[in-house]
Design a protein around this motif. Structure first.
Motif: not given
Length: 175
Positions: A152-175
């Motif tokens: 579970e990741l807790v983040v400041l609300r204003g950075f929520g969408q940026s973190l969401w997008d970054e994790i989606a990018h990082l997980s684009a090629d899961p093994r």
């Protein structure tokens, strides 16, 4: 604590981005998120907090020296929160962070390899229930290992969408 009820609005999409055995991500319910600040050099309040806020697994998280985070999926009324804070007043200060922070759950057998692309946390040495305050890219994140393959990741609300997008990018090629 404010003297009036605030209006809840989601900071990120509530729809799961993707779901597979390798990696899944979803927004967690915005119930309650309370920051507890103990007295400097004071006692360990974990047992006191479990008695006051419930002893469910992973509900009370360490947030730093003399600090804890209380997480609940269900919202609590303003009156009930005030009563809980008054019971805690002789031990610590409580700050309602429900409107200031959001939670994101990431899971799957490839979750640690996806997260490792964005943070320097040692996932092999991180036990279940253990927390870490870390950076995910340029965003400050409080991370809790809730199960072997669930965080579970807790983040400041204003950075929520940026973190969401970054994790989606990082997980684009899961093994």
């Amino acid at each position: 604590m404010s003297d009036f009820d605030l209006i809840h609005r989601p900071a990120i999409s509530t729809e799961p981005v993707r779901g597979s055995d390798a990696f899944a991500m979803k927004a967690m319910p915005e119930g309650n998120l309370i920051h507890i600040l103990g007295k400097p050099g004071g006692e360990d309040l974990t047992a006191t907090l479990q008695g006051l806020f419930g002893g469910e697994a992973n509900r009370i998280r360490t947030f730093g020296p003399g600090q804890w985070l209380v997480v609940r999926d269900e919202p609590t009324s303003h009156v009930d929160l005030r009563a809980e804070f008054e019971k805690l007043a002789s031990h610590a200060f409580a700050v309602d962070q429900t409107h200031g922070r959001i939670r994101i759950e990431v899971s799957g057998h490839a979750v640690t390899s996806a997260l490792a692309k964005g943070t320097a946390v040692d996932f092999q040495g991180m036990a279940i229930g253990q927390c870490a305050m870390t950076m995910m890219g340029h965003i400050s994140v409080h991370m809790t290992r809730c199960a072997a393959d669930r965080f579970e990741l807790v983040v400041l609300r204003g950075f929520g969408q940026s973190l969401w997008d970054e994790i989606a990018h990082l997980s684009a090629d899961p093994r």
